[in-house]
Enzyme design. Structure first.
Site, PDB file in Angstrom:
ATOM      1  N   LYS A 189      96.055  55.854   4.077  1.00 64.38           N
ATOM      2  CA  LYS A 189      97.365  56.335   3.593  1.00 64.38           C
ATOM      3  C   LYS A 189      97.765  57.649   4.280  1.00 64.38           C
ATOM      4  O   LYS A 189      98.877  57.785   4.767  1.00 64.38           O
ATOM      5  CB  LYS A 189      97.310  56.518   2.068  1.00 64.38           C
ATOM      6  CG  LYS A 189      97.249  55.189   1.308  1.00 64.38           C
ATOM      7  CD  LYS A 189      97.179  55.384  -0.172  1.00 64.38           C
ATOM      8  CE  LYS A 189      95.826  55.848  -0.657  1.00 64.38           C
ATOM      9  NZ  LYS A 189      94.694  54.929  -0.419  1.00 64.38           N
ATOM     10  N   ILE A 190      96.831  58.608   4.313  1.00 64.40           N
ATOM     11  CA  ILE A 190      97.181  59.921   4.888  1.00 64.40           C
ATOM     12  C   ILE A 190      97.229  59.837   6.422  1.00 64.40           C
ATOM     13  O   ILE A 190      98.172  60.327   7.055  1.00 64.40           O
ATOM     14  CB  ILE A 190      96.171  60.999   4.421  1.00 64.40           C
ATOM     15  CG1 ILE A 190      96.268  61.172   2.898  1.00 64.40           C
ATOM     16  CG2 ILE A 190      96.416  62.328   5.131  1.00 64.40           C
ATOM     17  CD1 ILE A 190      95.147  61.994   2.275  1.00 64.40           C
ATOM     18  N   THR A 268      91.341  67.979   7.126  1.00 64.20           N
ATOM     19  CA  THR A 268      91.933  68.118   5.787  1.00 64.20           C
ATOM     20  C   THR A 268      91.325  67.078   4.859  1.00 64.20           C
ATOM     21  O   THR A 268      91.875  66.798   3.805  1.00 64.20           O
ATOM     22  CB  THR A 268      93.464  67.920   5.822  1.00 64.20           C
ATOM     23  OG1 THR A 268      93.735  66.648   6.420  1.00 64.20           O
ATOM     24  CG2 THR A 268      94.172  69.022   6.586  1.00 64.20           C
ATOM     25  N   ARG A 270      87.283  66.028   4.042  1.00 70.88           N
ATOM     26  CA  ARG A 270      86.169  66.605   3.282  1.00 70.88           C
ATOM     27  C   ARG A 270      85.297  67.381   4.261  1.00 70.88           C
ATOM     28  O   ARG A 270      85.044  66.917   5.394  1.00 70.88           O
ATOM     29  CB  ARG A 270      85.331  65.517   2.600  1.00 70.88           C
ATOM     30  CG  ARG A 270      85.953  64.887   1.366  1.00 70.88           C
ATOM     31  CD  ARG A 270      86.050  65.883   0.191  1.00 70.88           C
ATOM     32  NE  ARG A 270      86.638  65.279  -1.009  1.00 70.88           N
ATOM     33  CZ  ARG A 270      87.936  65.321  -1.327  1.00 70.88           C
ATOM     34  NH1 ARG A 270      88.793  65.938  -0.544  1.00 70.88           N
ATOM     35  NH2 ARG A 270      88.370  64.760  -2.440  1.00 70.88           N
ATOM     36  N   ASP A 294      90.862  72.794   6.200  1.00 66.77           N
ATOM     37  CA  ASP A 294      91.273  72.943   4.802  1.00 66.77           C
ATOM     38  C   ASP A 294      90.076  72.763   3.884  1.00 66.77           C
ATOM     39  O   ASP A 294      90.162  73.056   2.690  1.00 66.77           O
ATOM     40  CB  ASP A 294      92.350  71.896   4.469  1.00 66.77           C
ATOM     41  CG  ASP A 294      92.911  72.079   3.069  1.00 66.77           C
ATOM     42  OD1 ASP A 294      93.277  73.236   2.736  1.00 66.77           O
ATOM     43  OD2 ASP A 294      92.964  71.108   2.295  1.00 66.77           O
ATOM     44  N   GLU A 299      81.987  74.739   0.630  1.00 64.74           N
ATOM     45  CA  GLU A 299      83.107  75.390  -0.065  1.00 64.74           C
ATOM     46  C   GLU A 299      82.885  75.578  -1.562  1.00 64.74           C
ATOM     47  O   GLU A 299      83.517  76.433  -2.182  1.00 64.74           O
ATOM     48  CB  GLU A 299      84.401  74.580   0.145  1.00 64.74           C
ATOM     49  CG  GLU A 299      84.434  73.248  -0.608  1.00 64.74           C
ATOM     50  CD  GLU A 299      85.694  72.427  -0.336  1.00 64.74           C
ATOM     51  OE1 GLU A 299      86.068  72.285   0.836  1.00 64.74           O
ATOM     52  OE2 GLU A 299      86.305  71.933  -1.300  1.00 64.74           O
ATOM     53  N   HIS A 331      91.230  74.343   0.568  1.00 64.38           N
ATOM     54  CA  HIS A 331      91.332  72.991  -0.008  1.00 64.38           C
ATOM     55  C   HIS A 331      92.653  72.849  -0.768  1.00 64.38           C
ATOM     56  O   HIS A 331      92.678  72.563  -1.965  1.00 64.38           O
ATOM     57  CB  HIS A 331      90.124  72.695  -0.915  1.00 64.38           C
ATOM     58  CG  HIS A 331      89.887  71.209  -1.053  1.00 64.38           C
ATOM     59  ND1 HIS A 331      88.637  70.648  -1.113  1.00 64.38           N
ATOM     60  CD2 HIS A 331      90.749  70.158  -1.150  1.00 64.38           C
ATOM     61  CE1 HIS A 331      88.737  69.347  -1.226  1.00 64.38           C
ATOM     62  NE2 HIS A 331      90.015  69.016  -1.253  1.00 64.38           N
ATOM     63  N   PHE A 334      96.531  69.159  -0.903  1.00 61.75           N
ATOM     64  CA  PHE A 334      97.168  68.374  -1.973  1.00 61.75           C
ATOM     65  C   PHE A 334      98.200  69.199  -2.745  1.00 61.75           C
ATOM     66  O   PHE A 334      98.903  68.652  -3.586  1.00 61.75           O
ATOM     67  CB  PHE A 334      96.104  67.886  -2.972  1.00 61.75           C
ATOM     68  CG  PHE A 334      95.540  69.010  -3.822  1.00 61.75           C
ATOM     69  CD1 PHE A 334      94.566  69.850  -3.327  1.00 61.75           C
ATOM     70  CD2 PHE A 334      96.021  69.226  -5.107  1.00 61.75           C
ATOM     71  CE1 PHE A 334      94.067  70.899  -4.100  1.00 61.75           C
ATOM     72  CE2 PHE A 334      95.525  70.272  -5.888  1.00 61.75           C
ATOM     73  CZ  PHE A 334      94.538  71.112  -5.374  1.00 61.75           C
TER      74      PHE A 334
HETATM   75  P1  NAD Z   1      92.488  55.976   2.350  1.00 62.69           P
HETATM   76  O1  NAD Z   1      91.412  55.267   1.622  1.00 62.69           O
HETATM   77  O2  NAD Z   1      93.890  55.473   2.212  1.00 62.69           O
HETATM   78  O3  NAD Z   1      92.151  56.025   3.911  1.00 62.69           O
HETATM   79  C1  NAD Z   1      90.893  56.320   4.397  1.00 62.69           C
HETATM   80  C2  NAD Z   1      90.720  55.511   5.659  1.00 62.69           C
HETATM   81  O4  NAD Z   1      89.471  55.874   6.252  1.00 62.69           O
HETATM   82  C3  NAD Z   1      90.676  53.997   5.402  1.00 62.69           C
HETATM   83  O5  NAD Z   1      91.615  53.338   6.235  1.00 62.69           O
HETATM   84  C4  NAD Z   1      89.246  53.630   5.732  1.00 62.69           C
HETATM   85  O6  NAD Z   1      89.131  52.320   6.273  1.00 62.69           O
HETATM   86  C5  NAD Z   1      88.906  54.692   6.759  1.00 62.69           C
HETATM   87  N1  NAD Z   1      87.484  54.811   6.995  1.00 62.69           N
HETATM   88  C6  NAD Z   1      86.450  54.572   6.160  1.00 62.69           C
HETATM   89  N2  NAD Z   1      85.280  54.762   6.783  1.00 62.69           N
HETATM   90  C7  NAD Z   1      85.585  55.129   8.043  1.00 62.69           C
HETATM   91  C8  NAD Z   1      84.812  55.457   9.175  1.00 62.69           C
HETATM   92  N3  NAD Z   1      83.482  55.417   9.135  1.00 62.69           N
HETATM   93  N4  NAD Z   1      85.439  55.816  10.291  1.00 62.69           N
HETATM   94  C9  NAD Z   1      86.800  55.849  10.344  1.00 62.69           C
HETATM   95  N5  NAD Z   1      87.591  55.528   9.313  1.00 62.69           N
HETATM   96  C10 NAD Z   1      86.980  55.174   8.177  1.00 62.69           C
HETATM   97  O7  NAD Z   1      92.383  57.504   1.908  1.00 62.69           O
HETATM   98  P2  NAD Z   1      93.498  58.628   2.075  1.00 62.69           P
HETATM   99  O8  NAD Z   1      94.333  58.681   0.859  1.00 62.69           O
HETATM  100  O9  NAD Z   1      94.146  58.476   3.398  1.00 62.69           O
HETATM  101  O10 NAD Z   1      92.567  59.934   2.033  1.00 62.69           O
HETATM  102  C11 NAD Z   1      91.644  60.213   3.053  1.00 62.69           C
HETATM  103  C12 NAD Z   1      90.737  61.344   2.613  1.00 62.69           C
HETATM  104  O11 NAD Z   1      91.499  62.544   2.499  1.00 62.69           O
HETATM  105  C13 NAD Z   1      90.134  61.161   1.216  1.00 62.69           C
HETATM  106  O12 NAD Z   1      88.921  60.442   1.276  1.00 62.69           O
HETATM  107  C14 NAD Z   1      89.913  62.569   0.740  1.00 62.69           C
HETATM  108  O13 NAD Z   1      88.572  62.942   0.988  1.00 62.69           O
HETATM  109  C15 NAD Z   1      90.826  63.408   1.611  1.00 62.69           C
HETATM  110  N6  NAD Z   1      91.825  64.134   0.825  1.00 62.69           N
HETATM  111  C16 NAD Z   1      91.864  65.491   0.943  1.00 62.69           C
HETATM  112  C17 NAD Z   1      92.808  66.221   0.222  1.00 62.69           C
HETATM  113  C18 NAD Z   1      92.907  67.725   0.329  1.00 62.69           C
HETATM  114  O14 NAD Z   1      93.534  68.359  -0.527  1.00 62.69           O
HETATM  115  N7  NAD Z   1      92.339  68.337   1.357  1.00 62.69           N
HETATM  116  C19 NAD Z   1      93.683  65.545  -0.615  1.00 62.69           C
HETATM  117  C20 NAD Z   1      93.627  64.157  -0.687  1.00 62.69           C
HETATM  118  C21 NAD Z   1      92.694  63.462   0.037  1.00 62.69           C
END
Ligand code: NAD
Length: 373
Positions: A189-190, A268, A270, A294, A299, A331, A334
């Site tokens: 998604k992101i 951004t 983990r 981020d 952390e 962090h 979001f």
């Molecule tokens: P998502 O599940 O929609 O997308 C994650 C993508 O990563 C998926 O398409 C998945 O197939 C892929 N993936 C899984 N294993 C992988 C690998 N080994 N190599 C490459 N790609 C791989 O999740 P999202 O909503 O896009 O969020 C992504 C991450 O962002 C979350 O897991 C979270 O840790 C982080 N996040 C951080 C913040 C923040 O405030 N900094 C906020 C929201 C989310």
């Protein structure tokens, strides 16, 4: 235990002003308690807006300023539902203690769930829900902010003009985004929003994911490649995959050695995706030209807290903060109004489903998700 300005919660010091926000019924025997750990001002703001809805469900919210750790888990006594923050540690020991206190649900108010031992929850029967999507825009937009701030030296310029220094120095020279190659690791998604924004800049985008997004596949100026090719060709690399055993320290010495000299690395997602020692070596050698972080693997103790009047004992974090080509944010990707509204609305919806008797669904989905990796 009382002092003039502080009380102790577990073994953690808590300002009296914070303690006043903890419900006086913290140790009451009343059921249907939601214990919200590591409570921050934004929790009060957005949860308070929904307080009537929680009342209708017959739940009361207790705000606990302490992080949820083995030392503080006893504060969850009587809580049917626990709402943790991203840096709380819900390992086997904590989860088993929660179960013994009667906790039936863990409502994660984040997308990431790497800090919760889902297997233990599954084994002992605690429901776990999360907020899988609240605003992918918020996170992608902060990643872009980090890129542009590093590129155009905004922190340095801000400090310079504040003291009336309006000179243009050679160190301030940036680069056009147009025509640059950006590697996006994780095109969920992101990551997908990130690709959209980057394509608006006129960048060539290389993606890497275990699953290929059908819509992205159709795009001009976008190509899925293997990691080694992404490392070799990208001017900027942005991380958007979750932290899993398979992705821990994905960016390490070996990966960095395959990258272009002067590469910009943005995280951004983990902190654990990057081996920070290796990143620091890369920065010192000049192999890594910039880093926008981020999140940071250590952390937990620092982010979301004020350390400006104390000594930071984490030498790795201190070294990161000392580079003028590194920006560390706390962090906060979001942290937009729209995202927070969605986070708390979805958490309410998850708790409502639970209150209406629904169990385990999101946990099972999460486990399936992990097993697919
Ligand atoms: P998502 O599940 O929609 O997308 C994650 C993508 O990563 C998926 O398409 C998945 O197939 C892929 N993936 C899984 N294993 C992988 C690998 N080994 N190599 C490459 N790609 C791989 O999740 P999202 O909503 O896009 O969020 C992504 C991450 O962002 C979350 O897991 C979270 O840790 C982080 N996040 C951080 C913040 C923040 O405030 N900094 C906020 C929201 C989310």
């Amino acid at each position: 235990v009382r002092s003039v300005n502080f009380r102790l919660i577990g073994n953690l010091k808590c300002r009296n002003s914070e303690w006043n926000r903890v419900s006086p019924r913290l140790y009451s025997t009343k059921k249907n308690v939601i214990a919200l750990f590591d409570a921050k001002p934004f929790d009060y703001k957005y949860m308070d807006e929904l307080s009537e809805k929680f009342k209708e469900l017959n739940y009361e919210i207790q705000y606990i300023p302490a992080r949820l750790l083995p030392e503080t888990v006893s504060l969850a006594q009587n809580a049917k539902i626990v709402v943790p923050m991203v840096n709380d540690k819900l390992d086997q020991q904590v989860i088993e203690r929660l179960k013994s206190y009667g906790t039936e649900m863990i409502a994660i108010k984040a997308a990431g769930f790497n800090n919760v031992d889902l297997q233990t929850c599954d084994r002992i029967g605690i429901s776990v829900t999360r907020v899988p999507a609240y605003s992918p825009y918020a996170v992608a937009e902060l990643a872009i902010t980090l890129i542009m701030s590093l590129n155009r030296k905004i922190p340095q310029t801000y400090n310079k003009t504040k003291i009336g220094d309006f000179r243009l120095t050679n160190a301030m020279i940036g680069f056009d985004m147009h025509g640059k190659t950006v590697g996006v690791i994780g095109t969920g998604k992101i990551g997908k929003i990130m690709c959209n924004i980057l394509q608006g800049f006129g960048c060539k985008v290389l993606g890497y994911d275990l699953w290929k997004d059908k819509e992205l596949l159709q795009r001009p100026n976008f190509k899925y490649v293997e990691l080694d090719e992404l490392y070799a060709r990208s001017d900027i690399i942005s991380l958007h995959s979750p932290l899993l055993p398979s992705t821990e320290h994905l960016i390490n010495k070996n990966a960095i050695s395959k990258m272009k000299k002067g590469v910009m690395i943005i995280n951004t997602s983990r902190g654990g995706l990057i081996d920070t020692h290796d990143l620091i070596d890369g920065l010192k050698e000049g192999k890594v030209g910039y880093a926008g972080l981020d999140v940071y693997e250590g952390e937990g103790e620092y982010f979301f807290n004020n350390w400006s009047e104390q000594v930071i004992n984490d030498d790795v974090l201190s070294r990161l903060l000392s580079f003028n080509n590194v920006i560390v944010t706390s962090h906060q990707a979001f942290y937009t109004h729209e995202a927070l509204q969605n986070i708390f609305q979805t958490t309410l919806a998850n708790i409502t489903e639970f209150a209406n008797g629904k169990r385990m669904d999101q946990l099972t989905n999460s486990l399936n998700f992990m097993n697919k990796k």
